[in-house]
Design a protein around this motif. Sequence first.
Motif, PDB file in Angstrom:
ATOM      1  N   GLN A 129       0.915  -1.349   0.031  1.00  8.46           N
ATOM      2  CA  GLN A 129       0.021   0.069   0.049  1.00  8.46           C
ATOM      3  C   GLN A 129       0.940   1.439   0.112  1.00  8.46           C
ATOM      4  O   GLN A 129       0.542   2.232  -0.528  1.00  8.46           O
ATOM      5  CB  GLN A 129      -0.951   0.046   1.285  1.00  8.46           C
ATOM      6  N   GLY A 130       1.932   1.300   0.800  1.00  9.43           N
ATOM      7  CA  GLY A 130       3.002   2.324   0.892  1.00  9.43           C
ATOM      8  C   GLY A 130       3.491   2.464  -0.656  1.00  9.43           C
ATOM      9  O   GLY A 130       3.730   3.776  -1.184  1.00  9.43           O
ATOM     10  N   LEU A 131       3.958   1.384  -1.259  1.00 10.02           N
ATOM     11  CA  LEU A 131       4.535   1.621  -2.636  1.00 10.02           C
ATOM     12  C   LEU A 131       3.554   2.060  -3.502  1.00 10.02           C
ATOM     13  O   LEU A 131       3.832   2.713  -4.529  1.00 10.02           O
ATOM     14  CB  LEU A 131       4.805   0.111  -3.104  1.00 10.02           C
ATOM     15  N   GLY A 132       2.308   1.809  -3.449  1.00  5.73           N
ATOM     16  CA  GLY A 132       1.014   2.349  -4.305  1.00  5.73           C
ATOM     17  C   GLY A 132       1.094   3.628  -4.199  1.00  5.73           C
ATOM     18  O   GLY A 132       0.879   4.534  -5.244  1.00  5.73           O
ATOM     19  N   SER A 133       1.318   4.248  -3.074  1.00  9.12           N
ATOM     20  CA  SER A 133       1.191   5.683  -2.789  1.00  9.12           C
ATOM     21  C   SER A 133       2.369   6.415  -3.324  1.00  9.12           C
ATOM     22  O   SER A 133       2.387   7.666  -4.187  1.00  9.12           O
ATOM     23  CB  SER A 133       1.174   6.081  -1.503  1.00  9.12           C
ATOM     24  N   LEU A 134       3.575   5.589  -3.608  1.00 14.29           N
ATOM     25  CA  LEU A 134       4.727   6.427  -4.301  1.00 14.29           C
ATOM     26  C   LEU A 134       4.326   6.444  -5.793  1.00 14.29           C
ATOM     27  O   LEU A 134       4.860   7.291  -6.567  1.00 14.29           O
ATOM     28  CB  LEU A 134       5.992   5.415  -4.212  1.00 14.29           C
ATOM     29  N   LEU A 135       3.548   5.701  -6.274  1.00 15.11           N
ATOM     30  CA  LEU A 135       3.355   5.587  -7.657  1.00 15.11           C
ATOM     31  C   LEU A 135       2.606   6.782  -8.364  1.00 15.11           C
ATOM     32  O   LEU A 135       2.801   7.313  -9.585  1.00 15.11           O
ATOM     33  CB  LEU A 135       2.552   4.421  -8.154  1.00 15.11           C
ATOM     34  N   VAL A 136       1.887   7.619  -7.388  1.00 21.00           N
ATOM     35  CA  VAL A 136       1.312   8.612  -7.828  1.00 21.00           C
ATOM     36  C   VAL A 136       1.846  10.089  -7.559  1.00 21.00           C
ATOM     37  O   VAL A 136       1.084  10.988  -7.659  1.00 21.00           O
ATOM     38  CB  VAL A 136      -0.517   8.447  -7.477  1.00 21.00           C
ATOM     39  N   ARG A 137       2.977   9.921  -7.059  1.00 19.59           N
ATOM     40  CA  ARG A 137       3.422  11.284  -6.790  1.00 19.59           C
ATOM     41  C   ARG A 137       3.517  12.130  -7.948  1.00 19.59           C
ATOM     42  O   ARG A 137       3.131  13.440  -7.698  1.00 19.59           O
ATOM     43  CB  ARG A 137       4.905  11.060  -6.338  1.00 19.59           C
ATOM     44  N   PRO A 138       3.731  11.903  -9.107  1.00 20.68           N
ATOM     45  CA  PRO A 138       3.626  12.929 -10.275  1.00 20.68           C
ATOM     46  C   PRO A 138       2.466  13.324 -10.423  1.00 20.68           C
ATOM     47  O   PRO A 138       2.354  14.434 -11.178  1.00 20.68           O
ATOM     48  CB  PRO A 138       4.095  11.909 -11.362  1.00 20.68           C
ATOM     49  N   LEU A 139       1.277  13.111  -9.873  1.00 19.77           N
ATOM     50  CA  LEU A 139      -0.078  13.471 -10.169  1.00 19.77           C
ATOM     51  C   LEU A 139      -0.176  14.888  -9.426  1.00 19.77           C
ATOM     52  O   LEU A 139      -1.012  15.575 -10.043  1.00 19.77           O
ATOM     53  CB  LEU A 139      -0.953  12.621  -9.296  1.00 19.77           C
ATOM     54  N   GLY A 140       0.735  15.574  -8.623  1.00 18.26           N
ATOM     55  CA  GLY A 140       0.783  16.783  -8.154  1.00 18.26           C
ATOM     56  C   GLY A 140       0.814  17.774  -9.219  1.00 18.26           C
ATOM     57  O   GLY A 140       0.137  18.716  -9.410  1.00 18.26           O
ATOM     58  N   GLY A 141       1.678  17.271 -10.529  1.00 18.41           N
ATOM     59  CA  GLY A 141       1.556  18.573 -11.539  1.00 18.41           C
ATOM     60  C   GLY A 141       0.218  18.519 -12.258  1.00 18.41           C
ATOM     61  O   GLY A 141      -0.019  19.301 -12.752  1.00 18.41           O
ATOM     62  N   VAL A 142      -0.368  17.311 -12.478  1.00 19.34           N
ATOM     63  CA  VAL A 142      -1.619  17.180 -13.119  1.00 19.34           C
ATOM     64  C   VAL A 142      -2.774  17.815 -12.612  1.00 19.34           C
ATOM     65  O   VAL A 142      -3.380  18.841 -13.054  1.00 19.34           O
ATOM     66  CB  VAL A 142      -1.943  15.558 -13.292  1.00 19.34           C
ATOM     67  N   VAL A 143      -2.656  17.608 -10.877  1.00 15.55           N
ATOM     68  CA  VAL A 143      -3.688  18.713 -10.317  1.00 15.55           C
ATOM     69  C   VAL A 143      -3.538  20.189 -10.427  1.00 15.55           C
ATOM     70  O   VAL A 143      -4.405  21.061 -10.780  1.00 15.55           O
ATOM     71  CB  VAL A 143      -3.657  18.220  -8.913  1.00 15.55           C
ATOM     72  N   ASP A 144      -2.182  20.554 -10.524  1.00 18.48           N
ATOM     73  CA  ASP A 144      -1.815  22.237 -10.698  1.00 18.48           C
ATOM     74  C   ASP A 144      -2.390  22.332 -12.185  1.00 18.48           C
ATOM     75  O   ASP A 144      -2.804  23.606 -12.491  1.00 18.48           O
ATOM     76  CB  ASP A 144      -0.470  22.297 -10.568  1.00 18.48           C
ATOM     77  N   ARG A 145      -2.507  21.544 -13.250  1.00 18.59           N
ATOM     78  CA  ARG A 145      -2.788  21.777 -14.471  1.00 18.59           C
ATOM     79  C   ARG A 145      -4.269  21.677 -14.713  1.00 18.59           C
ATOM     80  O   ARG A 145      -5.051  22.764 -15.300  1.00 18.59           O
ATOM     81  CB  ARG A 145      -2.113  20.939 -15.599  1.00 18.59           C
ATOM     82  N   VAL A 146      -5.062  20.782 -14.389  1.00 21.24           N
ATOM     83  CA  VAL A 146      -6.527  20.610 -14.491  1.00 21.24           C
ATOM     84  C   VAL A 146      -7.136  20.638 -13.342  1.00 21.24           C
ATOM     85  O   VAL A 146      -8.521  20.374 -13.580  1.00 21.24           O
ATOM     86  CB  VAL A 146      -6.513  19.224 -15.392  1.00 21.24           C
ATOM     87  N   GLY A 147      -6.714  20.855 -12.141  1.00 21.56           N
ATOM     88  CA  GLY A 147      -7.687  20.717 -10.913  1.00 21.56           C
ATOM     89  C   GLY A 147      -7.735  19.755 -10.510  1.00 21.56           C
ATOM     90  O   GLY A 147      -7.299  18.620 -10.654  1.00 21.56           O
ATOM     91  N   SER A 148      -8.597  19.730  -9.266  1.00 22.29           N
ATOM     92  CA  SER A 148      -8.571  18.510  -8.399  1.00 22.29           C
ATOM     93  C   SER A 148      -9.876  17.618  -8.530  1.00 22.29           C
ATOM     94  O   SER A 148      -9.792  16.466  -8.320  1.00 22.29           O
ATOM     95  CB  SER A 148      -8.391  18.867  -6.891  1.00 22.29           C
ATOM     96  N   ALA A 149     -10.976  18.228  -9.144  1.00 24.72           N
ATOM     97  CA  ALA A 149     -11.994  17.323  -9.167  1.00 24.72           C
ATOM     98  C   ALA A 149     -12.013  15.990  -9.658  1.00 24.72           C
ATOM     99  O   ALA A 149     -12.593  14.911  -9.081  1.00 24.72           O
ATOM    100  CB  ALA A 149     -13.409  18.111  -9.887  1.00 24.72           C
ATOM    101  N   ARG A 150     -11.777  15.928 -11.013  1.00 19.96           N
ATOM    102  CA  ARG A 150     -11.598  14.583 -11.543  1.00 19.96           C
ATOM    103  C   ARG A 150     -10.834  13.676 -10.884  1.00 19.96           C
ATOM    104  O   ARG A 150     -10.979  12.311 -10.758  1.00 19.96           O
ATOM    105  CB  ARG A 150     -11.238  14.612 -12.986  1.00 19.96           C
TER     106      ARG A 150
END
Length: 456
Positions: free
Chosen positions: A309-330
């Motif tokens: 479960q901890g390793l899974g959380s590591l996989l989505v760290r790059p999503l921060g940049g996506v949130v900055d571009r498209v917002g958080s809702a989706r």
Amino acid sequence: MARTLGAPLVRLALVLVLGAAAPLLDTTIASVALPTLAREFAVGTAGVGWVSTAYLLAVAVTIPASGWLSERFGTRRVWLAALVVFAAGSAGAGLAWDLGSLVAFRSVQGVGAGLVQPVILTVLVRTAGPEKLGRVLAIVTFVTVLVPIFGPVAGGLLLAGAGWRWIFFVNVPLCLLAIVAAWFVVPAEPPSRPPRFDALGLALLAPALGGVLYGLSRAATTAGFADPRVLAPLAAGLLLLGAYVVRALRGDHPLVDLRLFRIRSFAAAGGVQFLTGLSLYGAMFLLPLYYQEVRGQDALAAGLLLVPQGLGSLLVRPLGGVVDRVGSARIVVAGVVVCALATVPFAAAGPHTSPFLLGCALLVRGAGLSAATIAVMAGAFKDVPRAAVSDASTVTRVLQQAGGSLGTAVLAVVLAAHTSTTVTAFHSAFSWSVALTALALVPAFLLRPATVRTGR
């Protein structure tokens, strides 16, 4: 192209993460040590439970004042003071000579811990701004999601190799390192002139949170919500909370401004934060118990089995940049759905279910939960004015704490209510966990999709 974070902001986030790691780690590894402490001090379950309860109540009493203190003395001073207090409490707890002294020092730890998380958010939101917030929070929420997973492993190793005192001593070097780093990296934000301290607000809100959280902690260790030892503090806490809400909405300059909930994005994100708190901490209560009681693993092995479960959380760290571009809702909606679906296998798992299948489910669950956590934190502060960030940070911390306590209490009661087989009890509890996770979709759909940002 979105602007890069820049080395100064990354350094700031990493230093704040280092300071936050000690309180978060302490909460999880101390819970692992409770049976050992009960034997050490020759006390029963109720007595040793105060090691956790005293800490929880001190956190609850301190959180409401964090916003005003940050404005009055500056976030850097409050941050450093919080780490000093937490380190002192940790050293004292490691030197404790009886249960009473340990409980007292745990209370000191709780005071420091109650200031840490709100101050982190205040500093980062003000420094990063909306265009970089998602990427910065991807660094910070890494600790929030990862530490509760690896904490039991660390606790088991410390107990086995060094003894119970090092459960607390280990915090001291972490805090000292964070203090030295913060002295050079955390900006010295000048103190402001906040309104006069709302003493009556604190007198209502601190015992309100203390009563609610204490009642929920009792519900997790007694026969359930009908027990008078649960109902009394819960009812008192809710009454005081209601009184504070009325006063805060009618009066000027309340201790924590609840008019923030008039901001739609903040209100919706707050609902998701509360309900994902249910999912994170409720499931983290269930998962080690499942591996120990259904599959016969010891505490250390159970902790190691949660590593995916901890390793899974590591996989989505790059999503921060996506949130900055498209917002958080989706991303919030997708993360919640993934987290709920990945919990389903545990609602049908038995003693011989494939460990590979469950490991894959944990990997996916960690990714979904982490994605939702990053996105909802960024969404919460999107429309909050700079002057209200400290209040928003306080409210955010309260919602996470309350959600986690309620999730643990509900699932503990569900487990205790089943008098048939252990496997059936866990099936029911994990089914409840899936439902509680899915509930977060209701406020998640209220988050407005953002227009794509293309900052320079």
